[in-house]
Structure formats: structure tokens, C-alpha cells
Design a protein around this motif. Structure first.
Motif, PDB file in Angstrom:
ATOM      1  N   VAL A 205      36.113  36.483  44.066  1.00  0.00           N
ATOM      2  CA  VAL A 205      36.600  35.417  44.956  1.00  0.00           C
ATOM      3  C   VAL A 205      35.487  35.042  45.936  1.00  0.00           C
ATOM      4  O   VAL A 205      35.240  33.854  46.190  1.00  0.00           O
ATOM      5  CB  VAL A 205      37.878  35.860  45.703  1.00  0.00           C
ATOM      6  CG1 VAL A 205      38.281  34.814  46.718  1.00  0.00           C
ATOM      7  CG2 VAL A 205      39.014  36.111  44.721  1.00  0.00           C
ATOM      8  N   GLN A 206      34.782  36.046  46.468  1.00  0.00           N
ATOM      9  CA  GLN A 206      33.682  35.792  47.411  1.00  0.00           C
ATOM     10  C   GLN A 206      32.565  34.996  46.739  1.00  0.00           C
ATOM     11  O   GLN A 206      32.007  34.074  47.343  1.00  0.00           O
ATOM     12  CB  GLN A 206      33.133  37.121  47.964  1.00  0.00           C
ATOM     13  CG  GLN A 206      32.032  36.953  49.005  1.00  0.00           C
ATOM     14  CD  GLN A 206      32.484  36.183  50.227  1.00  0.00           C
ATOM     15  OE1 GLN A 206      33.511  36.511  50.815  1.00  0.00           O
ATOM     16  NE2 GLN A 206      31.739  35.169  50.619  1.00  0.00           N
ATOM     17  N   LYS A 207      32.265  35.318  45.470  1.00  0.00           N
ATOM     18  CA  LYS A 207      31.242  34.574  44.722  1.00  0.00           C
ATOM     19  C   LYS A 207      31.625  33.104  44.602  1.00  0.00           C
ATOM     20  O   LYS A 207      30.788  32.215  44.754  1.00  0.00           O
ATOM     21  CB  LYS A 207      31.075  35.163  43.315  1.00  0.00           C
ATOM     22  CG  LYS A 207      30.048  36.237  43.190  1.00  0.00           C
ATOM     23  CD  LYS A 207      29.839  36.564  41.732  1.00  0.00           C
ATOM     24  CE  LYS A 207      28.962  37.790  41.577  1.00  0.00           C
ATOM     25  NZ  LYS A 207      28.842  38.197  40.178  1.00  0.00           N
TER      26      LYS A 207
ATOM     27  N   ILE B 269      34.311  41.244  50.408  1.00  0.00           N
ATOM     28  CA  ILE B 269      34.613  39.883  50.849  1.00  0.00           C
ATOM     29  C   ILE B 269      34.172  39.721  52.297  1.00  0.00           C
ATOM     30  O   ILE B 269      34.392  40.603  53.130  1.00  0.00           O
ATOM     31  CB  ILE B 269      36.104  39.538  50.647  1.00  0.00           C
ATOM     32  CG1 ILE B 269      36.349  38.044  50.863  1.00  0.00           C
ATOM     33  CG2 ILE B 269      37.005  40.362  51.521  1.00  0.00           C
ATOM     34  CD1 ILE B 269      37.500  37.499  50.109  1.00  0.00           C
ATOM     35  N   LYS B 270      33.507  38.603  52.565  1.00  0.00           N
ATOM     36  CA  LYS B 270      33.010  38.340  53.926  1.00  0.00           C
ATOM     37  C   LYS B 270      33.807  37.234  54.600  1.00  0.00           C
ATOM     38  O   LYS B 270      33.834  37.145  55.816  1.00  0.00           O
ATOM     39  CB  LYS B 270      31.530  37.949  53.862  1.00  0.00           C
ATOM     40  CG  LYS B 270      30.630  39.024  53.279  1.00  0.00           C
ATOM     41  CD  LYS B 270      29.208  38.496  53.118  1.00  0.00           C
ATOM     42  CE  LYS B 270      28.374  39.407  52.251  1.00  0.00           C
ATOM     43  NZ  LYS B 270      28.444  39.093  50.835  1.00  0.00           N
ATOM     44  N   ALA B 271      34.428  36.380  53.813  1.00  0.00           N
ATOM     45  CA  ALA B 271      35.133  35.223  54.358  1.00  0.00           C
ATOM     46  C   ALA B 271      36.470  35.633  54.972  1.00  0.00           C
ATOM     47  O   ALA B 271      37.140  36.538  54.477  1.00  0.00           O
ATOM     48  CB  ALA B 271      35.372  34.210  53.247  1.00  0.00           C
TER      49      ALA B 271
ATOM     50  N   ALA C  38      43.223  46.132  52.496  1.00  0.00           N
ATOM     51  CA  ALA C  38      42.396  46.711  53.558  1.00  0.00           C
ATOM     52  C   ALA C  38      41.070  45.970  53.697  1.00  0.00           C
ATOM     53  O   ALA C  38      40.624  45.681  54.815  1.00  0.00           O
ATOM     54  CB  ALA C  38      42.158  48.192  53.270  1.00  0.00           C
ATOM     55  N   ALA C  39      40.432  45.644  52.565  1.00  0.00           N
ATOM     56  CA  ALA C  39      39.141  44.955  52.591  1.00  0.00           C
ATOM     57  C   ALA C  39      39.269  43.552  53.166  1.00  0.00           C
ATOM     58  O   ALA C  39      38.407  43.110  53.945  1.00  0.00           O
ATOM     59  CB  ALA C  39      38.554  44.897  51.186  1.00  0.00           C
ATOM     60  N   VAL C  40      40.345  42.836  52.810  1.00  0.00           N
ATOM     61  CA  VAL C  40      40.547  41.468  53.305  1.00  0.00           C
ATOM     62  C   VAL C  40      40.836  41.499  54.803  1.00  0.00           C
ATOM     63  O   VAL C  40      40.300  40.699  55.569  1.00  0.00           O
ATOM     64  CB  VAL C  40      41.690  40.764  52.526  1.00  0.00           C
ATOM     65  CG1 VAL C  40      42.059  39.447  53.177  1.00  0.00           C
ATOM     66  CG2 VAL C  40      41.273  40.523  51.077  1.00  0.00           C
TER      67      VAL C  40
END
Length: 162
Positions: free
Chosen positions: A81-83, A122-124, A139-141
Motif C-alpha cells: 500500500v505504501q509503494k 507504512i509511513k503515510a 499496530a503499524a498503521v
């Protein structure tokens, strides 16, 4: 060279063999089926038959279990998704829904919905609206400042599937 002189090369067009059209044709009488027996008759289908011996597909052991009530989710990793967000194929500012992921070409299949998996980073700051998500993905989101809304899976009629 004239137009009426143009012809195909020899052997370019092959005429199909018409079987069972008289002995003069060379493929008459038995129509290349030989004499007598089950295979010479019409309506024969002996695909798995081995002359009375137990067929191979029945001799081999069966493995595993196919759950008739199991859900079929299309799985998508947060790294992918980040890509797609980086490549501007998905708008990270808007809600990322199942329709958004399908339109971007990230998800195919999965008649019961989309499940978010935690592989990647993911950074967004994105808000996901999906059918399912793993604890690691949520957790990551949330760590990146986003949120995950898990909706109920689509109702499928059990009688229609059977």
C-alpha cells in the motif's frame, strides 16, 4: 506474374479427413477405429478407467481439509500500500477502502472482502476501511498516525454457494 497465377504453397491448406464415407475413401467401413470393442462404439468415455483395476486417482491418499464455511479474503500488505501511495496510484489523504485498492490494481479476487496484513512498513497517515486486519497491521498503521476501521464481512448466501 498475374493475379490469377497466385496460389498457396503446396501443403499450406490441408483438407480434413472425412471418416466413414465409403471404402473408396480409405477411411471407410470402421472409420479408423479398428474392429469391435468398447472404443469402436459411439458414446465412449473411459478417461480414468483402468480395466477394472482401482484407478490411480482413487489409489492415491487424500490430504487436507477444505472448509466449506471458510472465508475468502483478498490479502494486501501495508508495505505494498505504501509503494502505491509513493507511486501516486493511491491517494493517502483519503480513506483507503476496498474499492480504492481494487481500482489501483493492488487487490484481485477475495469474494468476502480485503484483509490487511502487517508485512512491510507504512509511513503515510492513512485511514483504512477493510473487512479484516491483523494485530500487527493495525499496530503499524496506528504507529504511523493512521487508523484501521474493520467492517463486517459481506453476507454470502450459504445455499447459493452449494
Amino acid at each position: 506474374m498475374k493475379l490469377n497465377d497466385i496460389r498457396d504453397n503446396d501443403g499450406a491448406r490441408k483438407v480434413r479427413v472425412r471418416k466413414g464415407r465409403g471404402i473408396g475413401s480409405g477411411k471407410g467401413k470402421t472409420a479408423a477405429r479398428g474392429q469391435k470393442g468398447q472404443k469402436s462404439r459411439s458414446g465412449v468415455a473411459i478417461k480414468g478407467f483402468e480395466g477394472g483395476q482401482m484407478p490411480l486417482h482413487m489409489r492415491l491418499p487424500k490430504r487436507g481439509f477444505n472448509n466449506p464455511f471458510g472465508k475468502d479474503y483478498a490479502e494486501v500488505n501495508i508495505g505494498m500500500v505504501q509503494k502505491f501511495i509513493d507511486a501516486k496510484k493511491i491517494d493517502g489523504k483519503k480513506d483507503i477502502t476496498e474499492e480504492t485498492l481494487r481500482a489501483a490494481g493492488l487487490v484481485r479476487g477475495g469474494k468476502d472482502g480485503v484483509r490487511l496484513l502487517g508485512k512491510g512498513e507504512i509511513k503515510a497517515k492513512a485511514k483504512f476501511v477493510v473487512t479484516g486486519a491483523t494485530k500487527g497491521a493495525i499496530a503499524a498503521v496506528e504507529k504511523a498516525g493512521g487508523s484501521v476501521e474493520v467492517t463486517a464481512p459481506k453476507k454470502t448466501d450459504a445455499k447459493a454457494d452449494a
